[in-house]
Motif scaffolding. Structure first.
Motif, PDB file in Angstrom:
ATOM      1  N   SER A  90      46.047  41.046  43.657  1.00  6.23           N
ATOM      2  CA  SER A  90      47.110  41.784  42.954  1.00  6.23           C
ATOM      3  C   SER A  90      46.537  42.455  41.707  1.00  6.23           C
ATOM      4  O   SER A  90      46.928  42.139  40.576  1.00  6.23           O
ATOM      5  CB  SER A  90      48.256  40.836  42.582  1.00  6.23           C
ATOM      6  OG  SER A  90      48.855  40.270  43.725  1.00  6.23           O
TER       7      SER A  90
ATOM      8  N   THR B 114      50.302  50.631  45.452  1.00  9.60           N
ATOM      9  CA  THR B 114      49.766  50.647  44.093  1.00  9.60           C
ATOM     10  C   THR B 114      48.813  51.826  43.949  1.00  9.60           C
ATOM     11  O   THR B 114      48.546  52.556  44.913  1.00  9.60           O
ATOM     12  CB  THR B 114      49.004  49.354  43.744  1.00  9.60           C
ATOM     13  OG1 THR B 114      47.706  49.392  44.363  1.00  9.60           O
ATOM     14  CG2 THR B 114      49.751  48.128  44.235  1.00  9.60           C
TER      15      THR B 114
ATOM     16  N   GLU C  30      44.078  35.544  41.224  1.00  3.28           N
ATOM     17  CA  GLU C  30      45.096  36.462  41.739  1.00  3.28           C
ATOM     18  C   GLU C  30      44.718  37.920  41.503  1.00  3.28           C
ATOM     19  O   GLU C  30      45.167  38.816  42.226  1.00  3.28           O
ATOM     20  CB  GLU C  30      46.452  36.165  41.088  1.00  3.28           C
ATOM     21  CG  GLU C  30      47.599  36.982  41.669  1.00  3.28           C
ATOM     22  CD  GLU C  30      48.872  36.849  40.850  1.00  3.28           C
ATOM     23  OE1 GLU C  30      49.977  36.912  41.437  1.00  3.28           O
ATOM     24  OE2 GLU C  30      48.776  36.700  39.611  1.00  3.28           O
ATOM     25  N   PHE C  31      43.878  38.180  40.505  1.00  2.00           N
ATOM     26  CA  PHE C  31      43.475  39.560  40.214  1.00  2.00           C
ATOM     27  C   PHE C  31      42.775  40.218  41.399  1.00  2.00           C
ATOM     28  O   PHE C  31      42.742  41.456  41.499  1.00  2.00           O
ATOM     29  CB  PHE C  31      42.561  39.599  38.986  1.00  2.00           C
ATOM     30  CG  PHE C  31      41.171  39.057  39.182  1.00  2.00           C
ATOM     31  CD1 PHE C  31      40.111  39.906  39.475  1.00  2.00           C
ATOM     32  CD2 PHE C  31      40.909  37.690  39.073  1.00  2.00           C
ATOM     33  CE1 PHE C  31      38.830  39.415  39.659  1.00  2.00           C
ATOM     34  CE2 PHE C  31      39.628  37.191  39.244  1.00  2.00           C
ATOM     35  CZ  PHE C  31      38.586  38.051  39.546  1.00  2.00           C
TER      36      PHE C  31
ATOM     37  N   GLN D   4      45.022  30.178  41.187  1.00  2.00           N
ATOM     38  CA  GLN D   4      45.924  31.201  40.662  1.00  2.00           C
ATOM     39  C   GLN D   4      45.190  32.183  39.745  1.00  2.00           C
ATOM     40  O   GLN D   4      45.575  33.365  39.655  1.00  2.00           O
ATOM     41  CB  GLN D   4      47.072  30.534  39.892  1.00  2.00           C
ATOM     42  CG  GLN D   4      48.118  31.495  39.332  1.00  2.00           C
ATOM     43  CD  GLN D   4      48.822  32.291  40.405  1.00  2.00           C
ATOM     44  OE1 GLN D   4      49.007  31.799  41.524  1.00  2.00           O
ATOM     45  NE2 GLN D   4      49.234  33.511  40.083  1.00  2.00           N
TER      46      GLN D   4
ATOM     47  N   GLU E  89      47.003  45.232  40.391  1.00  2.00           N
ATOM     48  CA  GLU E  89      47.959  46.015  39.599  1.00  2.00           C
ATOM     49  C   GLU E  89      48.549  45.213  38.448  1.00  2.00           C
ATOM     50  O   GLU E  89      49.044  45.796  37.468  1.00  2.00           O
ATOM     51  CB  GLU E  89      49.070  46.560  40.501  1.00  2.00           C
ATOM     52  CG  GLU E  89      50.051  45.533  41.059  1.00  2.00           C
ATOM     53  CD  GLU E  89      49.547  44.770  42.285  1.00  2.00           C
ATOM     54  OE1 GLU E  89      50.346  44.019  42.876  1.00  2.00           O
ATOM     55  OE2 GLU E  89      48.366  44.941  42.649  1.00  2.00           O
ATOM     56  N   LYS E  90      48.494  43.884  38.516  1.00  2.00           N
ATOM     57  CA  LYS E  90      49.017  43.037  37.448  1.00  2.00           C
ATOM     58  C   LYS E  90      48.028  42.878  36.291  1.00  2.00           C
ATOM     59  O   LYS E  90      48.407  42.353  35.232  1.00  2.00           O
ATOM     60  CB  LYS E  90      49.360  41.641  37.998  1.00  2.00           C
ATOM     61  CG  LYS E  90      50.455  41.618  39.051  1.00  2.00           C
ATOM     62  CD  LYS E  90      50.726  40.183  39.487  1.00  2.00           C
ATOM     63  CE  LYS E  90      51.795  40.112  40.559  1.00  2.00           C
ATOM     64  NZ  LYS E  90      52.055  38.700  40.966  1.00  2.00           N
ATOM     65  N   TYR E  91      46.793  43.308  36.502  1.00  2.00           N
ATOM     66  CA  TYR E  91      45.733  43.029  35.521  1.00  2.00           C
ATOM     67  C   TYR E  91      44.989  44.301  35.104  1.00  2.00           C
ATOM     68  O   TYR E  91      43.801  44.274  34.814  1.00  2.00           O
ATOM     69  CB  TYR E  91      44.761  42.005  36.108  1.00  2.00           C
ATOM     70  CG  TYR E  91      45.446  40.726  36.524  1.00  2.00           C
ATOM     71  CD1 TYR E  91      45.681  39.709  35.610  1.00  2.00           C
ATOM     72  CD2 TYR E  91      45.898  40.549  37.825  1.00  2.00           C
ATOM     73  CE1 TYR E  91      46.330  38.537  35.987  1.00  2.00           C
ATOM     74  CE2 TYR E  91      46.556  39.378  38.219  1.00  2.00           C
ATOM     75  CZ  TYR E  91      46.761  38.387  37.286  1.00  2.00           C
ATOM     76  OH  TYR E  91      47.409  37.228  37.664  1.00  2.00           O
ATOM     77  N   LYS E  92      45.715  45.399  35.030  1.00  2.00           N
ATOM     78  CA  LYS E  92      45.099  46.689  34.703  1.00  2.00           C
ATOM     79  C   LYS E  92      44.373  46.660  33.370  1.00  2.00           C
ATOM     80  O   LYS E  92      43.320  47.278  33.206  1.00  2.00           O
ATOM     81  CB  LYS E  92      46.173  47.784  34.663  1.00  2.00           C
ATOM     82  CG  LYS E  92      46.672  48.235  36.016  1.00  2.00           C
ATOM     83  CD  LYS E  92      47.629  49.410  35.863  1.00  2.00           C
ATOM     84  CE  LYS E  92      48.091  49.932  37.215  1.00  2.00           C
ATOM     85  NZ  LYS E  92      48.982  51.106  37.085  1.00  2.00           N
TER      86      LYS E  92
END
Length: 265
Positions: free
Chosen positions: A243, A105, A239-240, A236, A245-248
């Motif tokens: 991960s 990422t 998760e940020f 859950q 990259e899922k929460y830019k």
């Protein structure tokens, strides 16, 4: 004694310079950051101080019964206690660090802090961008990806903070060590006021922007519920941290902090 049970949601307290864990709460052995380890990060390396330990780090604090939920989500819950005091004119602080970029990422790992006792100053730096976030007891502060961070204790008593962070990530300390701290030093003036002095080891330092943390509902983060309880209720939503990259769109400075209103120091 500092009772931390209400703010942390755990049966813990700080007594006689030690974190007291009760009712099946465990942690790794405490690590003390000695004054000798901090000097390379200071405005004045040889500054006088009465401090021997600047702060204590308790890693992986949890109920024994919650071990699996933390391991399954690749996270840990830590507590840091920063002692009150001055090193020269500079307030006691953590040495600060950056987080590495997640493999595959373009985003570094974020982190979330919670003030359990006292008032904390969280200094964030990325290039010439420098922010100082003032957080009161119960407030949560997310470290945006890519920012180095330092916590300063300007209180007359201990500052106690908790954090949740990825359990397999190693922090990077060299940048702040090589530059003897961040772009600004937080110091106590002769008249007792709090001043911000530029670190002259940097060729270019932007203006210091002061703000306050915001509640982030997307991450189940609010100021009325302990961080530990929020995690247990909905792992859950954290998760940020593993991960990013899922929460830019959320993990941005203008989404995490409020700079619109005046923040008194």
């Amino acid at each position: 004694m500092i009772d931390l049970s209400k703010t942390s949601g755990l049966p813990i307290s700080f007594e006689n310079d030690n974190l007291i864990l009760r009712d099946e709460v465990v942690s790794l052995p405490v690590q003390a950051r000695k004054i000798e380890e901090v000097r390379d990060y200071l405005q004045n390396k040889g500054a006088p101080t009465d401090l021997k330990d600047v702060y204590l780090m308790y890693r992986d604090v949890h109920f024994k019964k919650d071990e699996e939920i933390f391991r399954d989500n690749h996270l840990r819950y830590d507590i840091t206690v920063i002692f009150p005091g001055l090193i020269g004119n500079e307030f006691a602080k953590t040495i600060g660090h950056y987080h590495p970029v997640k493999l595959g990422t373009d985003m570094a790992y974020p982190e979330i802090y919670e003030v359990l006792f006292g008032t904390g100053y969280f200094l964030f730096q990325r290039g010439i961008e420098i922010y100082l976030i003032k957080a009161e007891q119960g407030q949560k502060v997310i470290v945006p990806p890519g920012f180095g961070h330092i916590i300063i204790n300007q209180n007359s008593t201990h500052l106690v903070v908790a954090n949740v962070f990825a359990d397999n990530v190693n922090s990077i300390y060299d940048f702040f060590k090589n530059n003897h701290g961040a772009g600004y030093y937080i110091v106590k003036s002769d008249d007792g006021n709090i001043n911000f002095e530029k670190n002259l080891n940097y060729k270019n330092t932007g203006d210091l922007k002061i703000g306050a943390p915001l509640e982030i509902q997307e991450f189940n983060i609010n100021f009325n519920k302990p961080l530990y309880a929020s995690f247990k209720e909905n792992p859950q939503s954290f998760e940020f941290l593993t991960s990013p990259e899922k929460y830019k769109n959320i993990l941005k400075v203008d989404r995490l902090f409020n700079f619109k209103s005046s923040v008194s120091l």
